[in-house]
Scaffold this motif. Structure first.
Motif, PDB file in Angstrom:
ATOM      1  N   ALA A  76       0.833  -1.393  -0.079  1.00 46.70           N
ATOM      2  CA  ALA A  76      -0.054  -0.022   0.137  1.00 46.70           C
ATOM      3  C   ALA A  76       0.896   1.316   0.038  1.00 46.70           C
ATOM      4  N   MET A  77       2.043   1.073   0.167  1.00 53.59           N
ATOM      5  CA  MET A  77       2.965   2.278   0.393  1.00 53.59           C
ATOM      6  C   MET A  77       4.292   2.091  -0.605  1.00 53.59           C
ATOM      7  N   PRO A  78       4.046   2.034  -1.710  1.00 47.47           N
ATOM      8  CA  PRO A  78       5.206   2.052  -2.885  1.00 47.47           C
ATOM      9  C   PRO A  78       6.189   2.929  -2.777  1.00 47.47           C
ATOM     10  N   GLU A  79       5.960   4.245  -2.026  1.00 49.63           N
ATOM     11  CA  GLU A  79       7.009   5.362  -1.823  1.00 49.63           C
ATOM     12  C   GLU A  79       8.024   4.773  -1.028  1.00 49.63           C
ATOM     13  N   ILE A  80       8.087   3.609  -0.313  1.00 50.18           N
ATOM     14  CA  ILE A  80       9.155   3.112   0.465  1.00 50.18           C
ATOM     15  C   ILE A  80      10.258   2.832  -0.383  1.00 50.18           C
ATOM     16  N   ASP A  81      10.087   2.460  -1.666  1.00 48.59           N
ATOM     17  CA  ASP A  81      11.224   2.361  -2.627  1.00 48.59           C
ATOM     18  C   ASP A  81      12.217   3.358  -2.808  1.00 48.59           C
ATOM     19  N   GLN A  82      11.397   4.585  -2.768  1.00 48.91           N
ATOM     20  CA  GLN A  82      12.086   6.023  -3.081  1.00 48.91           C
ATOM     21  C   GLN A  82      12.927   6.456  -2.056  1.00 48.91           C
ATOM     22  N   VAL A  83      12.718   5.932  -0.679  1.00 49.95           N
ATOM     23  CA  VAL A  83      13.199   6.443   0.637  1.00 49.95           C
ATOM     24  C   VAL A  83      14.818   5.637   0.844  1.00 49.95           C
ATOM     25  N   GLN A  84      15.710   6.581   0.913  1.00 57.98           N
ATOM     26  CA  GLN A  84      17.058   5.938   1.323  1.00 57.98           C
ATOM     27  C   GLN A  84      17.220   6.097   2.793  1.00 57.98           C
ATOM     28  N   THR A  85      16.731   7.171   3.543  1.00 55.63           N
ATOM     29  CA  THR A  85      16.994   7.230   4.912  1.00 55.63           C
ATOM     30  C   THR A  85      15.387   7.709   5.604  1.00 55.63           C
ATOM     31  N   GLY A  86      14.763   7.223   6.656  1.00 54.51           N
ATOM     32  CA  GLY A  86      13.432   7.625   6.697  1.00 54.51           C
ATOM     33  C   GLY A  86      12.914   6.625   7.914  1.00 54.51           C
ATOM     34  N   MET A  87      11.548   6.981   8.100  1.00 54.92           N
ATOM     35  CA  MET A  87      10.847   6.449   9.284  1.00 54.92           C
ATOM     36  C   MET A  87       9.471   6.193   8.694  1.00 54.92           C
ATOM     37  N   MET A  88       8.715   5.030   8.955  1.00 55.54           N
ATOM     38  CA  MET A  88       7.571   4.798   8.571  1.00 55.54           C
ATOM     39  C   MET A  88       6.736   4.456   9.961  1.00 55.54           C
ATOM     40  N   LEU A 117      -1.199  -3.188  16.996  1.00 55.76           N
ATOM     41  CA  LEU A 117      -0.314  -3.571  16.192  1.00 55.76           C
ATOM     42  C   LEU A 117       1.094  -3.966  17.204  1.00 55.76           C
ATOM     43  N   THR A 118       1.819  -4.655  16.646  1.00 56.81           N
ATOM     44  CA  THR A 118       3.151  -5.197  17.110  1.00 56.81           C
ATOM     45  C   THR A 118       4.004  -5.649  16.118  1.00 56.81           C
ATOM     46  N   ILE A 119       5.356  -5.945  16.391  1.00 54.29           N
ATOM     47  CA  ILE A 119       6.309  -6.560  15.405  1.00 54.29           C
ATOM     48  C   ILE A 119       7.081  -7.700  16.341  1.00 54.29           C
ATOM     49  N   ASN A 120       6.871  -8.764  15.428  1.00 54.75           N
ATOM     50  CA  ASN A 120       7.427 -10.114  16.199  1.00 54.75           C
ATOM     51  C   ASN A 120       7.846 -11.031  15.120  1.00 54.75           C
ATOM     52  N   GLU A 121       8.135 -12.054  15.800  1.00 53.10           N
ATOM     53  CA  GLU A 121       8.670 -13.350  14.615  1.00 53.10           C
ATOM     54  C   GLU A 121       7.536 -13.538  13.512  1.00 53.10           C
ATOM     55  N   ASN A 122       8.308 -13.536  12.266  1.00 54.53           N
ATOM     56  CA  ASN A 122       7.348 -13.429  11.036  1.00 54.53           C
ATOM     57  C   ASN A 122       7.544 -15.028  10.254  1.00 54.53           C
ATOM     58  N   ALA A 123       8.199 -16.081  10.970  1.00 53.18           N
ATOM     59  CA  ALA A 123       8.583 -17.367  10.006  1.00 53.18           C
ATOM     60  C   ALA A 123       7.651 -18.404  10.570  1.00 53.18           C
ATOM     61  N   ASP A 124       7.558 -18.725  12.104  1.00 59.68           N
ATOM     62  CA  ASP A 124       6.766 -19.815  12.526  1.00 59.68           C
ATOM     63  C   ASP A 124       5.433 -19.437  12.842  1.00 59.68           C
ATOM     64  N   PRO A 125       4.226 -20.171  12.406  1.00 59.84           N
ATOM     65  CA  PRO A 125       2.928 -19.808  12.492  1.00 59.84           C
ATOM     66  C   PRO A 125       2.472 -20.024  14.126  1.00 59.84           C
ATOM     67  N   SER A 153       0.541   2.044  17.799  1.00 59.96           N
ATOM     68  CA  SER A 153       1.374   2.665  16.652  1.00 59.96           C
ATOM     69  C   SER A 153       2.660   2.001  16.898  1.00 59.96           C
ATOM     70  N   LEU A 154       3.490   1.738  15.636  1.00 60.80           N
ATOM     71  CA  LEU A 154       4.741   1.324  15.513  1.00 60.80           C
ATOM     72  C   LEU A 154       5.407   2.294  14.550  1.00 60.80           C
ATOM     73  N   MET A 155       6.745   2.255  14.763  1.00 64.54           N
ATOM     74  CA  MET A 155       7.829   3.186  13.959  1.00 64.54           C
ATOM     75  C   MET A 155       8.962   1.970  13.421  1.00 64.54           C
ATOM     76  N   VAL A 156       9.218   1.971  12.028  1.00 69.30           N
ATOM     77  CA  VAL A 156      10.257   1.376  11.520  1.00 69.30           C
ATOM     78  C   VAL A 156      10.767   2.018  10.519  1.00 69.30           C
ATOM     79  N   VAL A 200      -0.896   5.215   7.727  1.00 69.84           N
ATOM     80  CA  VAL A 200       0.523   4.883   7.520  1.00 69.84           C
ATOM     81  C   VAL A 200       1.277   6.311   6.932  1.00 69.84           C
ATOM     82  N   THR A 201       2.437   6.671   7.814  1.00 72.79           N
ATOM     83  CA  THR A 201       3.055   7.803   7.445  1.00 72.79           C
ATOM     84  C   THR A 201       4.771   7.563   7.101  1.00 72.79           C
ATOM     85  N   ILE A 202       4.940   8.032   6.107  1.00 71.75           N
ATOM     86  CA  ILE A 202       6.481   7.829   5.739  1.00 71.75           C
ATOM     87  C   ILE A 202       7.073   9.500   5.615  1.00 71.75           C
ATOM     88  N   ASN A 203       8.263   9.446   6.232  1.00 73.01           N
ATOM     89  CA  ASN A 203       9.038  10.450   6.194  1.00 73.01           C
ATOM     90  C   ASN A 203      10.439  10.132   5.946  1.00 73.01           C
TER      91      ASN A 203
END
Length: 138
Positions: A26-38, A49-57, A99-102, A133-136
């Motif tokens: 949904a955020m194809p602009e990520i490809d254009q960012v060399q240094t930033g935050m989402m 929302l959370t960030i955690n392991e993405n491999a083992d269901p 909220s998450l920052m990546v 979703v906000t990209i800077n």
């Protein structure tokens, strides 16, 4: 560069669902960012929302089990107008966060090898969930 988009994640069953690919698509602009935050922000009080392991269901199953143990539905909640899963969902959402920052680097999210972004659906029938979703970056 600043980009902000609001969109809906489709309704999911109660549990923990990887949504990294949906957000990146949904955020194809990520490809254009060399240094930033989402930042990803969910506009609901009974999902999180959370960030955690993405491999083992099994991790997703264990998350749901642990959260149900930590915040059981059979406590004597006062707020019960929306059903027995509603107030526990609010508590879980507050515990996990809205909220998450990546960081973004070289056109990619700088998640670790085994990290993914999760939608944590705490209601039995929560419906579609809106995220902002906000990209800077540059």
């Amino acid at each position: 560069m600043w980009v902000q988009r609001t969109f809906q994640l489709p309704a999911r069953s109660r549990g923990f669902h990887l949504v990294t690919r949906t957000i990146v698509d949904a955020m194809p602009e990520i490809d254009q960012v060399q240094t930033g935050m989402m930042q990803v922000f969910i506009q609901h009080t009974s999902a999180s929302l959370t960030i955690n392991e993405n491999a083992d269901p099994d991790v997703r199953v264990d998350f749901e089990t642990a959260m149900n143990h930590a915040v059981p539905e059979d406590l004597p909640y006062v707020h019960t107008l929306e059903g027995p899963d509603d107030m526990p969902a609010h508590v879980k959402a507050s515990m996990m966060g809205a909220s998450l920052m990546v960081p973004i680097g070289s056109g990619k999210l700088m998640l670790g090898t085994w990290q993914g972004i999760y939608l944590c659906e705490h209601r039995d029938h929560g419906g579609a969930r809106r995220v902002v979703v906000t990209i800077n970056g540059e």
